[in-house]
Design a protein around this motif. Sequence first.
Motif, PDB file in Angstrom:
ATOM      1  N   ALA A  19       0.851  -1.187   0.000  1.00 22.56           N
ATOM      2  CA  ALA A  19       0.000   0.000   0.000  1.00 22.56           C
ATOM      3  C   ALA A  19       0.892   1.244   0.000  1.00 22.56           C
ATOM      4  O   ALA A  19       2.048   1.192   0.438  1.00 22.56           O
ATOM      5  CB  ALA A  19      -0.902  -0.012   1.235  1.00 22.56           C
ATOM      6  N   ARG A  20       0.379   2.352  -0.484  1.00 22.19           N
ATOM      7  CA  ARG A  20       1.194   3.570  -0.590  1.00 22.19           C
ATOM      8  C   ARG A  20       1.708   4.067   0.748  1.00 22.19           C
ATOM      9  O   ARG A  20       2.780   4.643   0.822  1.00 22.19           O
ATOM     10  CB  ARG A  20       0.371   4.679  -1.242  1.00 22.19           C
ATOM     11  CG  ARG A  20       0.758   4.816  -2.661  1.00 22.19           C
ATOM     12  CD  ARG A  20       0.341   6.123  -3.266  1.00 22.19           C
ATOM     13  NE  ARG A  20       0.405   5.883  -4.692  1.00 22.19           N
ATOM     14  CZ  ARG A  20      -0.471   6.278  -5.556  1.00 22.19           C
ATOM     15  NH1 ARG A  20      -1.484   6.997  -5.170  1.00 22.19           N
ATOM     16  NH2 ARG A  20      -0.341   5.986  -6.819  1.00 22.19           N
ATOM     17  N   TRP A  21       0.931   3.883   1.809  1.00 20.18           N
ATOM     18  CA  TRP A  21       1.381   4.378   3.119  1.00 20.18           C
ATOM     19  C   TRP A  21       2.718   3.759   3.528  1.00 20.18           C
ATOM     20  O   TRP A  21       3.510   4.402   4.208  1.00 20.18           O
ATOM     21  CB  TRP A  21       0.357   4.062   4.214  1.00 20.18           C
ATOM     22  CG  TRP A  21      -0.765   5.037   4.331  1.00 20.18           C
ATOM     23  CD1 TRP A  21      -2.083   4.742   4.251  1.00 20.18           C
ATOM     24  CD2 TRP A  21      -0.702   6.456   4.558  1.00 20.18           C
ATOM     25  NE1 TRP A  21      -2.852   5.872   4.408  1.00 20.18           N
ATOM     26  CE2 TRP A  21      -2.015   6.946   4.599  1.00 20.18           C
ATOM     27  CE3 TRP A  21       0.338   7.361   4.720  1.00 20.18           C
ATOM     28  CZ2 TRP A  21      -2.328   8.286   4.810  1.00 20.18           C
ATOM     29  CZ3 TRP A  21       0.033   8.692   4.927  1.00 20.18           C
ATOM     30  CH2 TRP A  21      -1.283   9.140   4.966  1.00 20.18           C
ATOM     31  N   VAL A  22       2.949   2.516   3.124  1.00 17.37           N
ATOM     32  CA  VAL A  22       4.189   1.838   3.537  1.00 17.37           C
ATOM     33  C   VAL A  22       5.245   1.860   2.440  1.00 17.37           C
ATOM     34  O   VAL A  22       6.301   1.247   2.579  1.00 17.37           O
ATOM     35  CB  VAL A  22       3.912   0.381   3.986  1.00 17.37           C
ATOM     36  CG1 VAL A  22       3.042   0.365   5.215  1.00 17.37           C
ATOM     37  CG2 VAL A  22       3.283  -0.423   2.865  1.00 17.37           C
ATOM     38  N   LEU A  83      -9.981   8.495  -7.733  1.00 16.01           N
ATOM     39  CA  LEU A  83     -10.492   7.698  -6.618  1.00 16.01           C
ATOM     40  C   LEU A  83      -9.581   6.504  -6.361  1.00 16.01           C
ATOM     41  O   LEU A  83      -9.225   6.219  -5.207  1.00 16.01           O
ATOM     42  CB  LEU A  83     -11.920   7.224  -6.908  1.00 16.01           C
ATOM     43  CG  LEU A  83     -12.540   6.335  -5.833  1.00 16.01           C
ATOM     44  CD1 LEU A  83     -12.657   7.091  -4.510  1.00 16.01           C
ATOM     45  CD2 LEU A  83     -13.893   5.815  -6.291  1.00 16.01           C
ATOM     46  N   ILE A  84      -9.186   5.828  -7.419  1.00 18.35           N
ATOM     47  CA  ILE A  84      -8.295   4.676  -7.263  1.00 18.35           C
ATOM     48  C   ILE A  84      -6.954   5.113  -6.672  1.00 18.35           C
ATOM     49  O   ILE A  84      -6.394   4.434  -5.806  1.00 18.35           O
ATOM     50  CB  ILE A  84      -8.118   3.927  -8.603  1.00 18.35           C
ATOM     51  CG1 ILE A  84      -9.441   3.270  -9.004  1.00 18.35           C
ATOM     52  CG2 ILE A  84      -7.009   2.888  -8.511  1.00 18.35           C
ATOM     53  CD1 ILE A  84      -9.465   2.708 -10.411  1.00 18.35           C
ATOM     54  N   ASP A  85      -6.447   6.254  -7.110  1.00 22.73           N
ATOM     55  CA  ASP A  85      -5.191   6.768  -6.536  1.00 22.73           C
ATOM     56  C   ASP A  85      -5.322   7.016  -5.039  1.00 22.73           C
ATOM     57  O   ASP A  85      -4.394   6.740  -4.277  1.00 22.73           O
ATOM     58  CB  ASP A  85      -4.769   8.062  -7.235  1.00 22.73           C
ATOM     59  CG  ASP A  85      -3.763   7.829  -8.339  1.00 22.73           C
ATOM     60  OD1 ASP A  85      -3.409   6.657  -8.595  1.00 22.73           O
ATOM     61  OD2 ASP A  85      -3.328   8.815  -8.949  1.00 22.73           O
ATOM     62  N   ALA A  86      -6.465   7.519  -4.602  1.00 21.93           N
ATOM     63  CA  ALA A  86      -6.681   7.737  -3.164  1.00 21.93           C
ATOM     64  C   ALA A  86      -6.738   6.396  -2.431  1.00 21.93           C
ATOM     65  O   ALA A  86      -6.180   6.262  -1.330  1.00 21.93           O
ATOM     66  CB  ALA A  86      -7.955   8.538  -2.934  1.00 21.93           C
ATOM     67  N   TRP A  90      -4.317   2.342   0.854  1.00 17.53           N
ATOM     68  CA  TRP A  90      -4.683   1.169   1.641  1.00 17.53           C
ATOM     69  C   TRP A  90      -4.756  -0.087   0.781  1.00 17.53           C
ATOM     70  O   TRP A  90      -4.476  -1.173   1.256  1.00 17.53           O
ATOM     71  CB  TRP A  90      -6.049   1.386   2.315  1.00 17.53           C
ATOM     72  CG  TRP A  90      -6.021   2.512   3.269  1.00 17.53           C
ATOM     73  CD1 TRP A  90      -5.603   2.472   4.576  1.00 17.53           C
ATOM     74  CD2 TRP A  90      -6.394   3.864   3.008  1.00 17.53           C
ATOM     75  NE1 TRP A  90      -5.694   3.710   5.136  1.00 17.53           N
ATOM     76  CE2 TRP A  90      -6.182   4.599   4.206  1.00 17.53           C
ATOM     77  CE3 TRP A  90      -6.891   4.540   1.903  1.00 17.53           C
ATOM     78  CZ2 TRP A  90      -6.454   5.952   4.304  1.00 17.53           C
ATOM     79  CZ3 TRP A  90      -7.155   5.883   2.004  1.00 17.53           C
ATOM     80  CH2 TRP A  90      -6.939   6.578   3.193  1.00 17.53           C
ATOM     81  N   TRP A  91      -5.176   0.061  -0.468  1.00 18.92           N
ATOM     82  CA  TRP A  91      -5.379  -1.072  -1.370  1.00 18.92           C
ATOM     83  C   TRP A  91      -4.664  -0.786  -2.691  1.00 18.92           C
ATOM     84  O   TRP A  91      -5.163  -0.015  -3.517  1.00 18.92           O
ATOM     85  CB  TRP A  91      -6.881  -1.274  -1.608  1.00 18.92           C
ATOM     86  CG  TRP A  91      -7.184  -2.391  -2.539  1.00 18.92           C
ATOM     87  CD1 TRP A  91      -7.108  -3.723  -2.275  1.00 18.92           C
ATOM     88  CD2 TRP A  91      -7.612  -2.281  -3.907  1.00 18.92           C
ATOM     89  NE1 TRP A  91      -7.460  -4.443  -3.388  1.00 18.92           N
ATOM     90  CE2 TRP A  91      -7.778  -3.580  -4.399  1.00 18.92           C
ATOM     91  CE3 TRP A  91      -7.868  -1.202  -4.750  1.00 18.92           C
ATOM     92  CZ2 TRP A  91      -8.187  -3.835  -5.702  1.00 18.92           C
ATOM     93  CZ3 TRP A  91      -8.264  -1.451  -6.044  1.00 18.92           C
ATOM     94  CH2 TRP A  91      -8.430  -2.760  -6.511  1.00 18.92           C
TER      95      TRP A  91
END
Length: 159
Positions: A19-22, A83-86, A90-91
């Motif tokens: 996921a982008r956060w990590v 939306l998918i980029d946001a 998480w996914w």
Amino acid sequence: MEQVEEFLTKLFLADDWPARWVCGQWSSFHGWLYITSDIAIWLAYFVIPAIIIFFTQKRHNLPFLPVFWLFGAFIILCGSTHLIDALMFWWPGYRLSALVRLMTALVSLATSFVLIRDLPKLIEVKPKNELKTYQMEKQLIQYEKEILELKTLLKSKKE
């Protein structure tokens, strides 16, 4: 062809990527700025086609209706990429993102082609005097209000 089949069978799977956060060094501010901006863009991109649909439903015999539908599809698809980029925070649905981007590219090219093809016809269309009539009716209503106010003022001065 094998890669295409694998791509489609794993379209909604996201365990090949983090996921982008990590992934990277996202600060909380930067990440949420990115997410909220993309969601706001997505929201606007979904409201605009709703307005276009409302407009086309109210205006009968609208010329070049396919252009409006192409614009609507183009805008919805553009919004979907945001939306998918946001959601990627998480996914990480990169396959779905790629497919939506491909669809966006194809609809964008089709919209461009239709606009280029129809532009000479659009330029030739003579606007009806509906706008002028509407503006004159609006002005007439304003004048009638002013006349009524002046009559009331005149009547009060006579008394």
